[in-house]
Design a protein around this motif. Structure first.
Motif, PDB file in Angstrom:
ATOM      1  N   LEU A   1      45.188  33.012  40.335  1.00 51.88           N
ATOM      2  CA  LEU A   1      45.579  32.013  39.346  1.00 51.88           C
ATOM      3  C   LEU A   1      46.110  32.278  38.071  1.00 51.88           C
ATOM      4  N   GLU A   2      46.267  33.591  37.982  1.00 50.82           N
ATOM      5  CA  GLU A   2      46.997  34.253  36.598  1.00 50.82           C
ATOM      6  C   GLU A   2      48.421  34.297  36.576  1.00 50.82           C
ATOM      7  N   ASP A   3      49.059  34.384  38.009  1.00 47.60           N
ATOM      8  CA  ASP A   3      50.370  34.807  38.007  1.00 47.60           C
ATOM      9  C   ASP A   3      51.148  34.039  39.426  1.00 47.60           C
TER      10      ASP A   3
ATOM     11  N   PRO B   1      39.959  46.186  41.370  1.00 42.94           N
ATOM     12  CA  PRO B   1      41.309  45.600  41.474  1.00 42.94           C
ATOM     13  C   PRO B   1      42.222  45.453  40.319  1.00 42.94           C
ATOM     14  N   ARG B   2      43.395  45.826  40.416  1.00 44.74           N
ATOM     15  CA  ARG B   2      44.255  45.931  39.339  1.00 44.74           C
ATOM     16  C   ARG B   2      45.212  44.830  38.880  1.00 44.74           C
ATOM     17  N   HIS B   3      45.160  43.707  39.773  1.00 41.20           N
ATOM     18  CA  HIS B   3      45.802  42.537  39.405  1.00 41.20           C
ATOM     19  C   HIS B   3      45.066  41.464  38.902  1.00 41.20           C
ATOM     20  N   PRO B   4      45.856  40.698  38.194  1.00 42.90           N
ATOM     21  CA  PRO B   4      45.054  39.810  37.217  1.00 42.90           C
ATOM     22  C   PRO B   4      44.440  38.475  37.934  1.00 42.90           C
TER      23      PRO B   4
ATOM     24  N   ASP C   1      38.075  40.658  44.018  1.00 40.40           N
ATOM     25  CA  ASP C   1      38.184  40.549  42.246  1.00 40.40           C
ATOM     26  C   ASP C   1      36.919  39.662  41.981  1.00 40.40           C
ATOM     27  N   GLU C   2      36.914  39.834  40.709  1.00 44.97           N
ATOM     28  CA  GLU C   2      35.770  38.947  39.919  1.00 44.97           C
ATOM     29  C   GLU C   2      36.171  37.504  39.635  1.00 44.97           C
ATOM     30  N   HIS C   3      37.129  36.954  40.179  1.00 47.35           N
ATOM     31  CA  HIS C   3      37.425  35.746  39.753  1.00 47.35           C
ATOM     32  C   HIS C   3      37.099  34.728  40.957  1.00 47.35           C
TER      33      HIS C   3
ATOM     34  N   GLY D   1      49.195  37.395  47.759  1.00 52.22           N
ATOM     35  CA  GLY D   1      50.198  38.226  46.840  1.00 52.22           C
ATOM     36  C   GLY D   1      51.262  38.727  47.893  1.00 52.22           C
ATOM     37  N   ALA D   2      52.395  39.422  47.505  1.00 52.23           N
ATOM     38  CA  ALA D   2      53.482  39.928  47.959  1.00 52.23           C
ATOM     39  C   ALA D   2      54.298  38.884  49.011  1.00 52.23           C
TER      40      ALA D   2
END
Length: 300
Positions: free
Chosen positions: A283-285, A277-280, A220-222, A159-160
């Motif tokens: 792979l999602e974005d 975690p708050r991001h999806p 995260d959980e992914h 990210g970022a």
């Protein structure tokens, strides 16, 4: 609280320093060059640059004396364990001089952990045969020091600006037209967005007494395969070149060490810190992550 961040111009460190400032702390950020563009970005984020070297505590001792807490978000590649020991010594000396302890949030990682065939948590043992076992040694020495501390073991960051993320490597490979995948194509990693990771540090320093002596994993959980993440990054970057497959050893020490599933359980952070975690997910974005990386590259 006044917080000194070592590695504040690095990938994770910059975002950790930002998050701490937004949480209301006064933040001092160690940087090798206080006149650099990245250091000027710190100033724009209301973070005070401190010019110095991790390997030379004298260069940041004055900032350390002022601080109530210290965050490490960098690794001295020339002498990692030596620089860690110097930091621990400087903290003990500051405590002796001032009669005041400083909470150390010490960042390591996960790749030095032993392959167990299971999802890792804070109880997973280190692998003494790993080239990165020095991170476990530093954790052990810190735990035995008697100083207030918290250990953070991030999973793979994305990210970022993605400066030192694996996603940045793949975006660059897409630009160069030479994407390579190293090692086992079925391996899976746990990921964490850099802003979600940074939020974990604010949670720790918001309740340092509860976090004292604890180790936390952030992820995260992914749990996608690494190959699927690379393919998504290449598509986002508009690359239609075929991936070349190579053995892990040809990718260097880090590719070799991480040529396996590296999956973590963050249940402890969720329970004790209220972190989530708050991001999806990576792979999602991916188009958004590529756009952010591309803009940061153009600005640089």
């Amino acid at each position: 609280m006044k917080v000194l961040v070592l590695g504040a111009t690095g990938y994770a460190g910059f975002h950790i320093a930002q998050a701490l400032r937004r949480d209301g702390h006064t933040v001092l950020g160690l940087t090798r060059d206080a006149t650099s563009a990245r250091a000027r970005e710190l100033v724009a984020e209301e973070i005070r640059p401190v010019e110095g070297q991790m390997s030379d505590p004298d260069s940041y001792r004055a900032a350390l004396e002022q601080a109530d807490a210290v965050v490490t978000a960098a690794l001295d590649m020339a002498d990692p364990l030596g620089s860690d020991r110097k930091l621990f010594r400087a903290l003990r000396e500051a405590q002796e001089r001032t009669g005041r302890s400083r909470h150390l949030v010490f960042t390591t990682g996960i790749t030095f952990l032993a392959s167990t065939g299971e999802v890792w948590d804070e109880r997973t043992p280190a692998d003494p045969g790993s080239p990165l076992y020095i991170r476990a040694q530093a954790e052990e020495e810190l735990a035995a020091s008697g100083m207030p501390y918290t250990i953070v073991r991030p999973s793979f960051i994305y990210g970022a600006d993605a400066r030192s993320s694996k996603t940045s490597q793949w975006f660059l490979a897409a630009r160069d037209g030479n994407p390579v995948f190293y090692g086992n194509t079925a391996k899976r990693y746990t990921w964490v967005h850099v802003d979600d990771l940074a939020a974990g540090y604010t949670e720790i320093l918001d309740r340092p007494e509860a976090a004292d002596g604890e180790t936390f994993m952030f992820g995260d959980e992914h749990r996608p395969t690494l190959l699927s993440v690379q393919e998504a990054c290449l598509r986002a970057a508009g690359c239609d070149k075929e991936i070349t497959f190579a053995d892990a050893e040809s990718g260097g020490m880090l590719e070799t060490c991480a040529d396996r599933d590296e999956l973590v359980d963050s249940a402890k952070a969720r329970k004790l810190l209220g972190w989530a975690p708050r991001h999806p997910g990576v792979l999602e974005d991916t188009l958004t992550y590529y756009a952010a990386w591309d803009r940061s590259q153009r600005q640089a």
